[in-house]
Structures are given as C-alpha cells and as structure tokens.
Design an enzyme around this catalytic site. Structure first.
Site, PDB file in Angstrom:
ATOM      1  N   HIS A 131       0.859  -1.189   0.000  1.00  0.00           N
ATOM      2  CA  HIS A 131       0.000   0.000   0.000  1.00  0.00           C
ATOM      3  C   HIS A 131       0.890   1.231   0.000  1.00  0.00           C
ATOM      4  O   HIS A 131       1.922   1.251   0.656  1.00  0.00           O
ATOM      5  CB  HIS A 131      -0.895   0.029   1.256  1.00  0.00           C
ATOM      6  CG  HIS A 131      -2.065   0.932   1.101  1.00  0.00           C
ATOM      7  ND1 HIS A 131      -1.995   2.278   1.320  1.00  0.00           N
ATOM      8  CD2 HIS A 131      -3.328   0.671   0.694  1.00  0.00           C
ATOM      9  CE1 HIS A 131      -3.177   2.822   1.084  1.00  0.00           C
ATOM     10  NE2 HIS A 131      -4.008   1.883   0.700  1.00  0.00           N
TER      11      HIS A 131
ATOM     12  N   ASP B  31      -7.868  -5.374  -0.037  1.00  0.00           N
ATOM     13  CA  ASP B  31      -8.328  -6.262  -1.108  1.00  0.00           C
ATOM     14  C   ASP B  31      -7.929  -7.715  -0.916  1.00  0.00           C
ATOM     15  O   ASP B  31      -8.336  -8.575  -1.697  1.00  0.00           O
ATOM     16  CB  ASP B  31      -7.763  -5.769  -2.448  1.00  0.00           C
ATOM     17  CG  ASP B  31      -8.395  -4.448  -2.853  1.00  0.00           C
ATOM     18  OD1 ASP B  31      -7.670  -3.528  -3.260  1.00  0.00           O
ATOM     19  OD2 ASP B  31      -9.638  -4.334  -2.709  1.00  0.00           O
TER      20      ASP B  31
HETATM   21  C1  SDX Z   1      -6.245  -0.175  -3.000  1.00  0.00           C
HETATM   22  O1  SDX Z   1      -4.475   4.361  -2.213  1.00  0.00           O
HETATM   23  C2  SDX Z   1      -5.383   3.753  -1.590  1.00  0.00           C
HETATM   24  O2  SDX Z   1      -5.794   4.114  -0.463  1.00  0.00           O
HETATM   25  C3  SDX Z   1      -5.976   2.539  -2.277  1.00  0.00           C
HETATM   26  C4  SDX Z   1      -6.977   1.718  -1.495  1.00  0.00           C
HETATM   27  C5  SDX Z   1      -8.253   2.490  -1.251  1.00  0.00           C
HETATM   28  O3  SDX Z   1      -8.945   2.157  -0.278  1.00  0.00           O
HETATM   29  O4  SDX Z   1      -8.605   3.325  -2.104  1.00  0.00           O
HETATM   30  O5  SDX Z   1      -6.407   1.340  -0.257  1.00  0.00           O
HETATM   31  C6  SDX Z   1      -7.394   0.466  -2.261  1.00  0.00           C
HETATM   32  O6  SDX Z   1      -6.055   0.111  -4.160  1.00  0.00           O
HETATM   33  C7  SDX Z   1      -5.341  -1.111  -2.259  1.00  0.00           C
HETATM   34  C8  SDX Z   1      -4.139  -1.613  -3.132  1.00  0.00           C
HETATM   35  C9  SDX Z   1      -4.648  -2.745  -4.048  1.00  0.00           C
HETATM   36  N1  SDX Z   1      -3.544  -3.104  -5.017  1.00  0.00           N
HETATM   37  C10 SDX Z   1      -2.916  -4.280  -4.907  1.00  0.00           C
HETATM   38  O7  SDX Z   1      -3.062  -5.077  -3.993  1.00  0.00           O
HETATM   39  C11 SDX Z   1      -1.946  -4.553  -6.056  1.00  0.00           C
HETATM   40  C12 SDX Z   1      -0.601  -5.052  -5.511  1.00  0.00           C
HETATM   41  N2  SDX Z   1       0.046  -3.912  -4.800  1.00  0.00           N
HETATM   42  C13 SDX Z   1       0.978  -3.128  -5.535  1.00  0.00           C
HETATM   43  O8  SDX Z   1       0.846  -3.070  -6.888  1.00  0.00           O
HETATM   44  C14 SDX Z   1       1.437  -1.867  -4.793  1.00  0.00           C
HETATM   45  O9  SDX Z   1       1.749  -2.255  -3.520  1.00  0.00           O
HETATM   46  C15 SDX Z   1       0.493  -0.670  -4.731  1.00  0.00           C
HETATM   47  C16 SDX Z   1      -0.026  -0.299  -6.081  1.00  0.00           C
HETATM   48  C17 SDX Z   1      -0.635  -0.929  -3.811  1.00  0.00           C
HETATM   49  C18 SDX Z   1       1.306   0.511  -4.168  1.00  0.00           C
HETATM   50  O10 SDX Z   1       2.234   0.875  -5.133  1.00  0.00           O
HETATM   51  P1  SDX Z   1       3.463   1.836  -4.781  1.00  0.00           P
HETATM   52  O11 SDX Z   1       3.213   2.575  -3.512  1.00  0.00           O
HETATM   53  O12 SDX Z   1       3.782   2.608  -6.008  1.00  0.00           O
HETATM   54  O13 SDX Z   1       4.622   0.836  -4.437  1.00  0.00           O
HETATM   55  P2  SDX Z   1       5.659   0.240  -5.488  1.00  0.00           P
HETATM   56  O14 SDX Z   1       4.897  -0.429  -6.611  1.00  0.00           O
HETATM   57  O15 SDX Z   1       6.640   1.299  -5.824  1.00  0.00           O
HETATM   58  O16 SDX Z   1       6.348  -0.910  -4.626  1.00  0.00           O
HETATM   59  C19 SDX Z   1       7.446  -0.615  -3.754  1.00  0.00           C
HETATM   60  C20 SDX Z   1       8.280  -1.893  -3.745  1.00  0.00           C
HETATM   61  C21 SDX Z   1       8.703  -2.343  -5.135  1.00  0.00           C
HETATM   62  O17 SDX Z   1       9.858  -3.157  -4.964  1.00  0.00           O
HETATM   63  P3  SDX Z   1      11.319  -2.543  -5.435  1.00  0.00           P
HETATM   64  O18 SDX Z   1      11.140  -2.032  -6.847  1.00  0.00           O
HETATM   65  O19 SDX Z   1      11.620  -1.457  -4.438  1.00  0.00           O
HETATM   66  O20 SDX Z   1      12.264  -3.729  -5.331  1.00  0.00           O
HETATM   67  O21 SDX Z   1       7.491  -2.994  -3.233  1.00  0.00           O
HETATM   68  C22 SDX Z   1       7.295  -3.953  -4.261  1.00  0.00           C
HETATM   69  C23 SDX Z   1       7.614  -3.281  -5.574  1.00  0.00           C
HETATM   70  O22 SDX Z   1       8.079  -4.242  -6.525  1.00  0.00           O
HETATM   71  N3  SDX Z   1       5.885  -4.320  -4.201  1.00  0.00           N
HETATM   72  C24 SDX Z   1       5.431  -5.554  -4.328  1.00  0.00           C
HETATM   73  C25 SDX Z   1       4.048  -5.467  -4.145  1.00  0.00           C
HETATM   74  N4  SDX Z   1       3.708  -4.196  -3.914  1.00  0.00           N
HETATM   75  C26 SDX Z   1       4.846  -3.489  -3.943  1.00  0.00           C
HETATM   76  N5  SDX Z   1       6.073  -6.711  -4.589  1.00  0.00           N
HETATM   77  C27 SDX Z   1       5.275  -7.811  -4.659  1.00  0.00           C
HETATM   78  N6  SDX Z   1       3.945  -7.816  -4.485  1.00  0.00           N
HETATM   79  C28 SDX Z   1       3.293  -6.656  -4.233  1.00  0.00           C
HETATM   80  N7  SDX Z   1       1.986  -6.636  -4.080  1.00  0.00           N
END
Ligand code: SDX
Length: 391
Positions: free
Chosen positions: A271, A328
């Site tokens: 998140h 989620d």
């Molecule tokens: C919602 O914003 C809100 O409040 C949203 C929400 C709401 O109520 O409206 O809470 C609802 O959308 C919840 C999130 C649902 N999405 C997912 O579950 C999809 C999986 N999660 C990711 O795609 C990610 O964590 C996000 C999109 C939620 C957040 O993205 P960020 O903040 O841009 O984080 P990032 O993608 O830059 O990740 C940081 C690091 C990265 O690793 P490095 O490049 O530093 O090595 O963490 C890793 C990412 O690769 N990472 C994950 C991961 N999420 C982040 N690695 C594996 N699995 C994951 N789910």
C-alpha cells in the site's frame, strides 16, 4: 525549463488538496472517517449512516437518517429506457465497464442535476447516484447471467434490496440471509472512503474542471477498475485460483514474486500509505472467518490466502518493503462465499466507495480555493528542430 519543477511520479510526496473527510496514519495503521476510528465505525454504524457522515460531516440524528434512507429508497428505479442500455452490451461485458458507462449515461436523464453550484441539484444528484448505482450493478450481474432484471423492492434496506436484485429471481421468493446482509453492510463501510487514493483523486481532478457529479464519478469507477487499485480484489481471487490450479506451492509462488517474474505480484499486498498494516484488512480477515463459518463454507482459497500472508510476513523481501495485506486481500473470499462472481468484486468496492467519491467531489466544489488540476511536467523530448525541407 522555466523555474525548477520537482518531479514527483505517483504523487508520493505531493499533497494535492486539503480535506476534512478522512484521516490516515500509514505508520500507525490509523483510519478515521470524519474523526471516528474505522474500528468503531465498523462496529457501531451502518453503511447508509456512514455515507451520511462522510457527505455531510456529522452523524445523522435518527430522523435525519430515516429521511436520508427514505429519499434513497424513493429513487431506486432506473428509467425504463436506461434499462435498454444493457441490451447494447455483450453478456460477457465486464461489470466495471458496464458500471462506468451506465453512470455516465445516467447524467443524460438528469440534465437539470448537473450543476456544480446549485445545492438542490447537488443534493438530487447525490441521492440519484446512491440509489441507482447498486441497481445498475445488480443489472450488470444479471446481464452476465442472462437472467431477468428484478425491480427494486423499496420495503427493503439498502443492502437487502441490493442482495435481492442480485440473487432473487422472478420465479421464487427471495429470503435475505441476515449474516450475509450484516457482513456486506460492514464491508461497504470499510470501503466507504480512503482520502486521496487514485480513484478519489480522479473524481476530484475531473470535478475541478466543473464537470458534473455523474461524469466525475464515472471517471472514478474507471480508475478503480485497474488491478493495482480496486481491481486487486478480483486479481487476488484469480491469483489464488492460479496457485491452486498450477499445483505450485506457496513457497514457489513467493519466490516467483521475489524474482519479480513478469506480471507476478502478490496481489492484495502492499500500500502506498500503510507501512505497518491496513486496519481494514484486519477487520476483513475477521469477517472472512466469521462469514464462511456461519455460511458453512469451507473454501480452501481462504486457507491458501492465510498461508500466503504468513509466508510473506515472515520473508525479508516483504518486511523490508513494508508490504502487508491491504483491504483487497481477503474481501474476495467473502464475496465468493456470498455468491458473487469474481468479476463483480470491484463493483462491490465501487458501491462502497461511492459515498467517499461524492463527499470529496462536493468538498472540492464547495472549496473556493479549488483550482483546475493541471500538474506540470519535466520535458525530456527532442530539442527545437527545423521542419525537414524534403517533405
Ligand atoms: C487499493 O491508495 C489507496 O488508499 C488505495 C486503497 C483504497 O482504499 O482506495 O487502499 C485500495 O487500491 C489497495 C491496493 C490494491 N492493489 C494491490 O493489492 C496490487 C498489488 N500492490 C501493488 O501493486 C502496490 O503495492 C500498490 C499499487 C498498492 C502501491 O504501489 P506503490 O506505492 O507505487 O509501491 P511500489 O509499486 O513502488 O512498490 C514498492 C516496492 C517495489 O519493490 P522494489 O522495486 O523497491 O524492489 O514494493 C514492491 C515493488 O516491486 N511491491 C510488491 C508489491 N507491492 C509493492 N512486490 C510484490 N507484491 C506486491 N503486491
């Protein structure tokens, strides 16, 4: 470059607005709706009461809530012509596309409720959307089943009417399951608002151009559709199913995630704001166990989800990146036990989030300091060059 513009992709460090609606402390795992802790709201309130609180800023009196509920009940019917809108779509249409299209189409029936200033028009549009979005959602579900649309039953509560529209048929009386009704009401509460998430920011940005509420909400639905946002609840169920069907172990899947295999993410984890835990995820996980037990459903995907959570929380890759289950991760298992198809999961998120979107759209439009959203950019393209003489 005129003046230095700091690049902040994804707006990680940019506050786009002031807001008085929802407060999140990502490190402490705190979420408050108009100052009330999510744990208390989920325990004591109902979805319509929360909708009122988010939109109007205070908890309603008994009479105010009854009047709000009554106004919504009296607007559940869709215009008969709008029902034909669904005929134009294939039965394979994804319900989120149906939802955003139908909400956009809704504005064409209420040409005198498109104002961004007139209080009565804004009130009318607010009630229309709250009353009709669940009906449109249920019709999208029925459309996918090839089943007849039912008419709303205004003698039922908001959630019970929605359940009947989804699972009732013309041939049989439909009996509401109180466990499902209470659990769904609670899940809608948990989704009701979340400050400047991508879909809410979208609603505010579209609203900042003085676009009407229907068009702004339709844009929010489209933003929520994405698997990185609300679409994650559908993606989690697909992920769990793929793990199960492929025969790979939790450990093998976790390794694939850590290796960043193309398109392999632990959906429902991570998140932008919560860097300890998502308080909603804790409440949803409790609900999942309660609801499945009460419904006598023993879904191996719930066990699998818990194994994945346990493995991830014990793995440095996730701990270092502060990746925890988000809202989620467990919702899909509950929706599945309730009988909703996977592609309806994000639609349920949208119904929950609607009051938050409306509250933010109204707050932005009431705030005289709101300006049209128009971010800058850092230009990294071709330098000035003359037009080729040989063309
Ligand atoms: C919602 O914003 C809100 O409040 C949203 C929400 C709401 O109520 O409206 O809470 C609802 O959308 C919840 C999130 C649902 N999405 C997912 O579950 C999809 C999986 N999660 C990711 O795609 C990610 O964590 C996000 C999109 C939620 C957040 O993205 P960020 O903040 O841009 O984080 P990032 O993608 O830059 O990740 C940081 C690091 C990265 O690793 P490095 O490049 O530093 O090595 O963490 C890793 C990412 O690769 N990472 C994950 C991961 N999420 C982040 N690695 C594996 N699995 C994951 N789910």
């Amino acid at each position: 470059q005129t003046g230095y513009t700091a690049l902040d992709q994804g707006f990680v460090n940019t506050a786009a607005t002031k807001s008085a609606i929802t407060y999140i402390d990502g490190d402490a795992g705190i979420l408050r709706y108009r100052g009330y802790a999510i744990e208390e709201v989920a325990q004591h309130s109902t979805f319509l009461e929360v909708a009122y609180l988010l939109i109007y800023g205070e908890l309603p009196s008994t009479d105010e809530l009854a009047a709000f509920d009554e106004r919504i009940r009296r607007h559940t019917l869709l215009h008969e012509d709008l029902k034909r809108f669904f005929d134009a779509l294939p039965h394979t249409a994804h319900p989120m596309s149906v939802l955003s299209s139908a909400v956009s189409a809704l504005s064409t029936y209420y040409e005198n409720e498109l104002s961004v200033r007139d209080h009565d028009q804004i009130e009318a549009a607010t009630v229309r959307l709250l009353a009709k979005l669940p009906v449109i959602a249920a019709y999208a579900h029925k459309k996918s089943l090839g089943q007849a649309f039912l008419y709303p039953d205004n003698s039922l509560s908001f959630v019970d009417n929605f359940l009947k529209l989804n699972f009732g048929t013309m041939a049989e009386p439909y009996e509401i399951n109180p466990i499902v009704s209470k659990a769904l009401d609670r899940l809608l509460i948990l989704h009701a608002d979340h400050e400047q998430n991508a879909s809410t920011s979208t609603v505010r940005l579209v609203g900042s151009t003085e676009a009407n509420m229907f068009s702004s909400i339709s844009a929010g639905i489209n933003a929520l559709y994405g698997p990185l946002h609300g679409g994650a609840n559908e993606a989690v169920l697909n992920m769990l199913g793929e793990i199960r069907d492929s025969g790979q172990t939790v450990k093998q899947f976790i390794e694939r995630v850590k290796n960043k295999e193309e398109g392999v993410r632990l959906m429902g984890f991570g998140h932008r704001v919560y860097k300890s835990f998502d308080p909603r995820a804790k409440l949803v996980k409790e609900s999942a166990e309660e609801v499945l037990a009460a419904l006598g459903v023993n879904d191996p995907l719930l066990e699998l989800a818990m194994e994945l959570e346990e493995a991830a929380l014990a793995d440095d890759y996730f701990v270092e990146r502060k990746l925890y289950p988000n809202v989620d991760f467990y919702t899909g298992v509950i929706y599945k036990a309730m009988g909703f198809p996977t592609r309806m999961f994000t639609v349920l998120f949208a119904i929950g989030r609607l009051p938050g979107w409306i509250a933010h759209w109204r707050e932005a439009n009431a705030d005289k300091s709101t300006r049209i959203g128009r971010p800058q950019q850092l230009y990294v393209g071709a330098p000035a060059r003359g037009w080729p003489t040989d063309r």
